[in-house]
Design an enzyme around this catalytic site. Structure first.
Site, mmCIF file in Angstrom:
data_model
loop_
_atom_site.group_PDB
_atom_site.id
_atom_site.type_symbol
_atom_site.label_atom_id
_atom_site.label_comp_id
_atom_site.label_asym_id
_atom_site.label_seq_id
_atom_site.Cartn_x
_atom_site.Cartn_y
_atom_site.Cartn_z
ATOM 1 N N TYR A 34 0.825 -1.201 0.000
ATOM 2 C CA TYR A 34 0.000 0.000 0.000
ATOM 3 C C TYR A 34 0.862 1.254 0.000
ATOM 4 C CZ TYR A 34 0.743 1.209 4.972
ATOM 5 O OH TYR A 34 1.287 1.600 6.159
ATOM 6 N N LYS A 42 6.466 -1.608 1.727
ATOM 7 C CA LYS A 42 5.311 -1.044 2.440
ATOM 8 C C LYS A 42 4.172 -2.057 2.296
ATOM 9 C CE LYS A 42 3.535 3.573 3.304
ATOM 10 N NZ LYS A 42 3.519 3.391 4.742
ATOM 11 N N GLU A 75 12.776 3.540 13.577
ATOM 12 C CA GLU A 75 11.716 4.494 13.225
ATOM 13 C C GLU A 75 10.529 4.271 14.143
ATOM 14 O OE1 GLU A 75 10.443 3.617 9.176
ATOM 15 O OE2 GLU A 75 10.601 1.467 9.566
HETATM 16 N N1 PDD Z 1 3.435 5.843 6.912
HETATM 17 N N2 PDD Z 1 8.112 4.738 8.465
HETATM 18 C C1 PDD Z 1 6.997 3.983 8.495
HETATM 19 C C2 PDD Z 1 7.023 2.683 9.222
HETATM 20 C C3 PDD Z 1 5.846 4.431 7.819
HETATM 21 O O1 PDD Z 1 4.745 3.682 7.821
HETATM 22 C C4 PDD Z 1 5.863 5.684 7.149
HETATM 23 C C5 PDD Z 1 4.663 6.202 6.406
HETATM 24 C C6 PDD Z 1 7.041 6.445 7.172
HETATM 25 C C7 PDD Z 1 7.149 7.775 6.472
HETATM 26 O O2 PDD Z 1 7.053 7.624 5.078
HETATM 27 P P1 PDD Z 1 6.562 8.793 4.123
HETATM 28 O O3 PDD Z 1 7.361 10.020 4.473
HETATM 29 O O4 PDD Z 1 6.899 8.283 2.764
HETATM 30 O O5 PDD Z 1 5.109 8.962 4.393
HETATM 31 C C8 PDD Z 1 8.142 5.928 7.833
HETATM 32 C C9 PDD Z 1 2.239 6.238 6.241
HETATM 33 C C10 PDD Z 1 1.893 7.656 6.502
HETATM 34 C C11 PDD Z 1 1.158 5.255 6.545
HETATM 35 O O6 PDD Z 1 1.494 4.115 6.872
HETATM 36 O O7 PDD Z 1 -0.018 5.579 6.409
#
Ligand code: PDD
Length: 286
Positions: free
Chosen positions: A31, A149, A182
């Site tokens: 996703y 993801k 993270e």
């Molecule tokens: N999440 N680390 C994790 C584990 C994440 O799930 C996300 C993003 C990020 C930051 O990624 P980005 O800057 O590309 O949004 C880092 C999104 C917001 C979500 O899971 O809905």
């Protein structure tokens, strides 16, 4: 609300997926979360590229070429009468008989959701959020790479639950070697002696798109940057700390395990990067 399901937009009541869908049965899928400002999507190509990379990593061919996605996403925004929008693309392995073999699923299931963007409360940006270091470790890269993801988000959910039990906004996960990685849905940065530090990709983190933008803005503005391996102690001694993701942009952190980070207020570099993010935003809109 209109939802794109497989090949057409349907009303949300008709937007249903089979109980035999392997996304539901096994978390088999990928996703992306995207954000639109005034109808324009932040870092659109990068999100689509990551979606395709995630798909390739699990042997899931996306049913539409990369070039067809922008029009579909625009339609999801406009059909729902939105301008500032939260978008989620979900692609599962699809419907198939019980069994782990992806070959059981002839066709992936594709869903695009577009909702009004619900901003975080302004107080969080003004005061900063609280974090805790959680016991659950980030998935080992060699087992399930955090760069995919995937719909298998239990690792992050366990971290979030632990953080909630500790009455923190979110939890920071260490990797198997004990280095910072993270939070459950965001990347982490901290400032030490004027240097902007963030765990390197090798620590086993998602290659966040907002993280990339913040690193670019810092580089352009002469901020010294360090990507590396850091333990929890480094964070405890930090002058400032903030989180990044698509929906938070730059979110200040005020405390770690009930102890203030630096002054316990959003720090000057955090505020500068947040301001740079906002003032440069139009450069990054598709
Ligand atoms: N999440 N680390 C994790 C584990 C994440 O799930 C996300 C993003 C990020 C930051 O990624 P980005 O800057 O590309 O949004 C880092 C999104 C917001 C979500 O899971 O809905």
């Amino acid at each position: 609300m209109w939802v794109f399901l497989n090949d057409k937009f349907v009303d949300r009541k008709e937007a249903v997926v089979s109980v035999f869908d392997h996304g539901f049965l096994y978390g088999d899928g990928v996703y992306e979360t995207l954000r639109a400002y005034g109808g324009r999507i932040f870092m659109l190509q990068q999100h689509l590229a990551r979606l395709h990379r995630s798909g390739r990593s699990i042997g899931l061919d996306l049913p539409m070429p990369e070039k067809d996605w922008p029009a579909l996403l625009s339609e999801a925004i406009s059909r729902n009468g939105l301008t500032d929008a939260y978008l989620r693309i979900t692609i599962s392995r699809g419907e198939g008989e019980i069994g782990l073999d992806p070959a059981l699923c002839p066709r992936p299931t594709v869903v695009i959701l577009a909702k009004p963007f619900a901003p975080y409360p302004p107080a969080l940006f003004l005061d900063g959020v609280s974090l805790t270091i959680v016991q659950v470790r980030r998935n080992l890269s060699a087992a399930l790479s955090p760069q995919i993801k995937s719909l298998n988000v239990l690792n992050n959910i366990l971290a979030k639950q632990e953080a909630t039990r500790a009455r923190a906004f979110d939890g920071i996960m260490l990797n198997a070697e004990g280095y910072l990685t993270e939070c459950s849905v965001s990347n982490i940065f901290f400032v030490r002696g004027g240097r902007l530090c963030t765990p390197s990709l090798e620590c086993g983190i998602l290659d966040g798109i907002t993280r990339e933008v913040v690193l670019l803005l810092a580089r352009e503005n002469g901020v010294p940057i360090e990507e590396g391996r850091y333990n929890a102690e480094a964070l405890r001694q930090a002058d400032e700390c903030f989180l990044t993701n698509t929906t938070m942009e730059v979110m200040p952190v005020r405390e770690l395990d009930n102890m203030p980070v630096g002054s316990g207020r959003p720090g000057p570099l955090t505020l500068k990067l947040r301001e740079l993010f906002r003032s440069n935003l139009s450069r990054f809109l598709g």
